[in-house]
Design an enzyme around this catalytic site. Structure first.
Site, PDB file in Angstrom:
ATOM      1  CG  HIS A  72      -6.691 -24.493  22.625  1.00 45.14           C
ATOM      2  ND1 HIS A  72      -5.553 -23.880  21.768  1.00 45.14           N
ATOM      3  CD2 HIS A  72      -6.391 -25.673  22.314  1.00 45.14           C
ATOM      4  CE1 HIS A  72      -4.587 -24.650  21.811  1.00 45.14           C
ATOM      5  NE2 HIS A  72      -4.738 -25.984  22.246  1.00 45.14           N
ATOM      6  CE1 TYR A 201      -4.795 -16.382  17.740  1.00 42.37           C
ATOM      7  CE2 TYR A 201      -4.285 -15.369  15.774  1.00 42.37           C
ATOM      8  CZ  TYR A 201      -4.840 -16.505  16.471  1.00 42.37           C
ATOM      9  OH  TYR A 201      -5.646 -17.414  15.915  1.00 42.37           O
ATOM     10  N   PRO A 293      -6.192 -15.060   7.151  1.00 44.70           N
ATOM     11  CG  PRO A 293      -4.269 -16.457   7.094  1.00 44.70           C
ATOM     12  CD  PRO A 293      -4.925 -15.363   6.584  1.00 44.70           C
ATOM     13  CE1 TYR A 385      -8.799 -16.737  17.287  1.00 44.48           C
ATOM     14  CE2 TYR A 385      -9.393 -18.449  18.547  1.00 44.48           C
ATOM     15  CZ  TYR A 385      -8.511 -17.986  17.556  1.00 44.48           C
ATOM     16  OH  TYR A 385      -7.589 -18.811  17.185  1.00 44.48           O
TER      17      TYR A 385
END
Ligand code: RFL
Ligand code: PHB
Length: 394
Positions: A72, A201, A293, A385
């Site tokens: 990704h 998200y 998480p 990230y």
């Protein structure tokens, strides 16, 4: 029985450590409380940073991960009904993450361990550790009613947040930092194609939602829920209905629903224990720290702790140098705190906090408005990230 390193816990931390040590010719025994199937039945992480991917390659267990994992190069943030793409590849000079389930990774590590015939004890009850403040650490446990004992040079506490290792350290020798969030994540796994090619998200007025996946035919979705909710009171239909309400029109339209194959609620917590070394006992992974998480950091941090720990043991056994074991705790903690900060910040940014009042919600919206319209800010999100390097500036 005697070994060089006794590893408590056969989760990803313990198994990866065992594999890295084996490749360096260091003897280890893994002792796990549960059965292999029980360990594999826990549905957890899905996103691997490049650093973790490299470590699994180094451990010689990367083949299936590369075949089946999904690369990704970006993810989406859904805010006030609009999607914004974080182009990780563009913003970080070509980096990406790999979507590959923790279950699969654990299975690969278990298979490698059994193919090599390495010692693993499953279903060990009443595990205790001792002697780690001196030169002769040991582990005891019961199996089939019989008392067992393993003497070793070091103990690696890879036994997760509720394990025995951290709990065996005297309270006066350890400091714990903790924040418990006022909500949990309800997760659902289904044999359905993911709603989007990349993760979404979502910050919605009804609460956070996450659209993730395990493969092109298996989806993983999460909803922010009150801590008082019980998983039994969430039917699959209620889950899908609530998810739809938290998504945008395009995703609502595309969402394919189906029966759940797993559904569970996980509380959200930030936690760090300091230090991570107590004489001849070392904590690694969730045994030493927990992140919420939201930033997908838990498993990745576990992998990098293990890399530092394996390197330290290898230096000790092959070069008789204690430098690595002496620096282990400080080295890990610096990286851990950076990931803890990002996970805490991203959690605050994306969830609803009804108890903090309407002004907090406005601040959050203003921050999102700024972030999503600033390339510098998007780069900061992307950089965190994809994950920090194993070593960074002094
Ligand atoms: P684990 O996986 O908890 O394994 C510890 C093992 O130790 C055993 N054990 C004992 N064995 C012997 N004696 C005892 N007394 C014992 N007590 C416990 C346990 O049975 C178990 O097998 O810890 P480890 O290896 O450190 O691995 C950590 C990861 O599991 C964890 O950080 C991640 O799953 C966190 N996480 C995520 N991390 C990511 O990097 N990316 C993600 O996308 C991501 N998503 C998640 C997550 C965690 C979640 N939950 C449920 C907490 C999503 C969720 C919902
Ligand atoms: C998952 O797929 O389980 C997952 C993905 C990203 C996260 C957390 C969990 O941030």
């Amino acid at each position: 029985m005697r070994t060089q390193v006794a590893i408590i816990g056969a989760g990803p931390s313990g198994l990866l450590l065992g594999q890295l040590l084996h490749r360096a010719g260091i003897d280890a025994v893994v002792i796990e409380r549960q059965t292999p199937d029980y360990v594999l039945g826990r549905i957890r992480a899905g996103v691997l940073e490049q650093v973790a991917v490299d470590l699994l390659d180094e451990a010689g267990v990367g083949d299936r991960m590369h075949r089946e994992g999904l690369v990704h190069e970006g993810f989406e943030m859904l805010v006030q009904g609009r999607r914004h793409r974080i182009d990780m590849h563009l913003l970080t000079g070509g980096k990406s993450v790999l979507v590959y389930g923790q279950t699969e990774l654990t299975r690969d590590l278990m298979d490698a361990r059994s193919a090599l015939g390495l010692a693993t004890v499953y279903e060990a009850s009443d595990v205790t550790i001792g002697g780690f403040d001196g030169a002769k650490p040991f582990v005891t446990w019961k199996q089939g009613g019989r008392e067992q004992r393993l003497d070793c040079d070091f103990i690696a506490g890879c036994d997760g947040f509720h394990g025995v290792c951290r709990a065996s350290v005297p309270k006066s020798a350890i400091r714990e930092y903790e924040k418990v969030y006022p909500f949990g994540w309800l997760g659902l796994l289904s044999e359905t194609p993911p709603v989007n090619e990349e993760l979404i998200y979502a910050n919605s007025e009804r609460g956070f939602a996450l659209c993730s996946m395990r493969s092109m035919t298996r989806s993983r979705y999460y909803l922010q829920v009150p801590l008082t909710d019980k998983v039994e009171s969430w039917s699959d239909e209620a889950f899908w209905q609530e998810l739809r309400l938290r998504l945008d029109a395009e995703a609502r339209e595309k969402l394919v629903t189906g029966p759940s194959i797993e559904k569970s609620i996980a509380p959200l917590r930030s936690f760090v224990a300091e230090p991570l070394r107590f004489g001849r006992l070392f904590l690694a992974g969730d045994a030493g720290h927990i992140v919420p998480p939201t930033g997908a950091k838990g498993l990745n941090l576990a992998a990098t702790d293990v890399k530092y720990l394996a390197t330290a043991f290898i230096e000790y056994f092959t070069e008789r140098s204690e430098a690595g074991i002496d620096h282990y705790s400080a080295r890990c903690l610096r990286r851990i705190w950076r990931a803890e900060r990002f996970s805490w910040w991203f959690t605050n940014l994306m969830h609803q906090f009804p108890d903090e009042g309407p002004i907090a919600a406005r601040f959050q919206q203003a921050e999102l408005d700024y972030l999503l319209n600033s390339e510098a800010a998007r780069r900061t999100i992307a950089e965190n990230y994809v994950g920090l390097p194993l070593t960074f500036g002094e």
